[in-house]
Design a protein around this motif. Structure first.
Motif, PDB file in Angstrom:
ATOM      1  N   ARG A   2       0.821  -1.206   0.000  1.00 47.94           N
ATOM      2  CA  ARG A   2       0.000   0.000   0.000  1.00 47.94           C
ATOM      3  C   ARG A   2       0.854   1.254   0.000  1.00 47.94           C
ATOM      4  NH1 ARG A   2      -4.057  -0.923   4.888  1.00 47.94           N
ATOM      5  NH2 ARG A   2      -2.111  -1.719   5.758  1.00 47.94           N
ATOM      6  N   LYS A   3       2.001   1.194   0.666  1.00 45.97           N
ATOM      7  CA  LYS A   3       2.877   2.357   0.699  1.00 45.97           C
ATOM      8  C   LYS A   3       3.453   2.645  -0.687  1.00 45.97           C
ATOM      9  CE  LYS A   3       2.260   2.384   5.138  1.00 45.97           C
ATOM     10  NZ  LYS A   3       1.330   3.343   5.744  1.00 45.97           N
ATOM     11  N   TRP A   5       1.906   2.491  -3.417  1.00 47.87           N
ATOM     12  CA  TRP A   5       0.924   3.255  -4.194  1.00 47.87           C
ATOM     13  C   TRP A   5       1.128   4.752  -4.025  1.00 47.87           C
ATOM     14  CZ3 TRP A   5      -2.485   1.508  -7.810  1.00 47.87           C
ATOM     15  CH2 TRP A   5      -2.654   0.119  -7.897  1.00 47.87           C
ATOM     16  N   MET A   8       3.722   5.613  -6.344  1.00 44.97           N
ATOM     17  CA  MET A   8       3.185   5.545  -7.699  1.00 44.97           C
ATOM     18  C   MET A   8       2.483   6.845  -8.076  1.00 44.97           C
ATOM     19  SD  MET A   8       0.401   2.842  -9.249  1.00 44.97           S
ATOM     20  CE  MET A   8      -0.184   2.988 -10.944  1.00 44.97           C
ATOM     21  N   LEU A   9       1.782   7.476  -7.131  1.00 46.70           N
ATOM     22  CA  LEU A   9       1.101   8.737  -7.417  1.00 46.70           C
ATOM     23  C   LEU A   9       2.117   9.808  -7.805  1.00 46.70           C
ATOM     24  CD1 LEU A   9      -1.362  10.555  -7.526  1.00 46.70           C
ATOM     25  CD2 LEU A   9      -1.182  10.889  -5.052  1.00 46.70           C
ATOM     26  N   ALA A 115      10.655   1.747  -3.286  1.00 43.57           N
ATOM     27  CA  ALA A 115       9.600   0.770  -3.574  1.00 43.57           C
ATOM     28  C   ALA A 115      10.143  -0.646  -3.494  1.00 43.57           C
ATOM     29  CB  ALA A 115       9.010   1.039  -4.956  1.00 43.57           C
ATOM     30  N   LEU A 130       4.793  -1.139 -10.293  1.00 39.30           N
ATOM     31  CA  LEU A 130       3.831  -0.117  -9.890  1.00 39.30           C
ATOM     32  C   LEU A 130       4.394   1.283 -10.112  1.00 39.30           C
ATOM     33  CD1 LEU A 130       2.197  -1.474  -6.590  1.00 39.30           C
ATOM     34  CD2 LEU A 130       1.078  -1.037  -8.793  1.00 39.30           C
ATOM     35  N   GLY A 134       3.046   3.914 -12.799  1.00 40.27           N
ATOM     36  CA  GLY A 134       2.632   5.280 -12.520  1.00 40.27           C
ATOM     37  C   GLY A 134       3.165   6.241 -13.558  1.00 40.27           C
ATOM     38  N   LEU A 252       2.756  -2.793 -15.929  1.00 41.71           N
ATOM     39  CA  LEU A 252       2.157  -3.404 -14.742  1.00 41.71           C
ATOM     40  C   LEU A 252       2.309  -4.923 -14.716  1.00 41.71           C
ATOM     41  CD1 LEU A 252      -1.147  -1.327 -14.367  1.00 41.71           C
ATOM     42  CD2 LEU A 252       0.959  -1.118 -13.049  1.00 41.71           C
TER      43      LEU A 252
END
Length: 394
Positions: A2-3, A5, A8-9, A115, A130, A134, A252
């Motif tokens: 989750r971190k 992501w 990725m933003l 990551a 990921l 992004g 991906l």
């Protein structure tokens, strides 16, 4: 995961910022009272700042907490975009793009390494995919939206959108990103050694040639399609989306494939071979080039995931520097590819012949890759850095 992501933003914003400006050159030039060629230097400035800052800053700050550097780099990137939106003239615009490029280069290298560290060795490929996804999504989805926003408002509104996305990612990372283990301090000589490392340089060279072929050709996809298939300017958008959708899927899916097979060298061999073929058949397909565009986009974006994996496995003690060098090669390859392709068209090369020239460059990358890995066999290194067996997994 989750971190990852959150990282990725930030990469999505980088992908949007890196490529949207090329589509805004005419309106920027008109607004600032300059020529398109001069306004185009903001793309050059951003690219060069990105390419130089990534390995330099990442190397000099080895040993500093990565979390602090990631947040600081994204803050610099966001500040540069805010200054871009406010720029009253060309000089300030160029300076602002340089600031944004420095922040983008440092963030890209550090976020990739972070990551991989957060995900652990077992899921490293997925994490790298990921972050790369992004970047590709920002290019594929963000750029058309950014250009559309500029068409209905101003180019400054698009830059405020980029600034806002950067600010959101900045806050999210400042609050939610955990501490990432710092690499041990590396002597200056060892850091500079990455620039001449016989194991690192061939990998980076393949990335450079792949970017020259893929991203350089993409810049001139519209005239290529018009020349080989009679596709009009107003009909190009679906072809761009086909390439972009392939890019997102490829970036991906590459990560899980790396984690599942572990045969990163073999994956690079297959992906670059596919890239050569997909680009080479474009002039033959003309208006029916959709399948080749999807495959080209997928291969062009996918092969960076195993490339990054290889660099981390080969040079774990200075992995961030090696990743930064690879990211620099991508941006320089994109700039060189676009420049050389433009020069080739200017001296009389037919647009339909560009894909064949690009395929030759990609083939050179494949030959370099095979030559550099020949000593370790076709399958070379496993994802974790050990030697892979030449026989397939059961």
């Amino acid at each position: 995961m989750r971190k990852v992501w959150l990282l990725m933003l930030g990469s999505f914003t980088l992908g949007l910022d890196a490529y949207v400006m090329a589509g805004l050159l005419p309106v920027v030039a008109d607004d600032l009272g300059t020529t398109v060629s001069l306004a185009g230097q903001m793309v050059t400035v951003f690219t060069l700042a990105y390419a130089v800052s990534a390995p330099l800053v990442a190397g000099l700050l080895t040993g500093v907490r990565p979390r602090v550097l990631i947040v600081a780099a994204l803050a610099v990137f966001t500040l540069g975009n805010g200054l871009t939106a406010l720029a009253p003239g060309l000089a300030v615009l160029l300076a602002a793009r340089a600031v944004a490029g420095v922040g983008a280069g440092v963030y890209s290298a550090l976020s990739t390494a972070a990551a991989a560290s957060l995900a652990g060795e077992v899921r490293r490929g997925r994490a790298l995919a990921l972050v790369m996804g992004g970047m590709s999504s920002g290019t594929v989805l963000g750029v058309p939206l950014g250009v559309l926003l500029a068409d209905h408002t101003t180019w400054r509104a698009t830059m405020w959108l980029v600034t806002g996305l950067g600010a959101v990612a900045l806050v999210g990372l400042a609050v939610g990103l955990p501490e990432v283990p710092a690499e041990p301090p590396v002597p200056v000589r060892a850091r500079l050694g990455a620039l001449a490392d016989r194991k690192v340089l061939p990998i980076v060279g393949v990335s450079f040639l792949g970017a020259v072929a893929s991203l350089g050709l993409y810049t001139y996809l519209a005239p290529v399609l018009a020349s080989s298939g009679g596709v009009g300017e107003s009909e190009v958008a679906p072809y761009l989306w086909a390439w972009g959708i392939g890019g997102v899927l490829g970036s991906l899916l590459a990560g899980p494939l790396v984690d599942r097979t572990g045969r990163v060298v073999a994956l690079v061999t297959g992906i670059v071979s596919t890239l050569v073929l997909a680009i080479g058949v474009l002039p033959l397909l003309g208006a029916a080039a959709y399948p080749a565009l999807v495959v080209w986009g997928a291969a062009g974006w996918a092969f960076q995931v195993p490339q990054q994996h290889r660099l981390l496995a080969l040079r774990a003690e200075r992995g961030t520097v090696a990743l930064a060098l690879n990211n620099s090669a991508l941006y320089l390859g994109s700039a060189v590819g676009s420049g050389v392709a433009g020069l080739a068209l200017a001296v009389g090369l037919a647009p339909r012949d560009l894909p064949w020239a690009a395929a030759v460059v990609a083939l050179a990358g494949l030959i370099l890759h095979l030559s550099a890995t020949r000593g370790g066999g076709l399958f070379g290194l496993r994802a974790g850095g050990g030697l892979a067996r030449s026989s397939p997994r059961p």
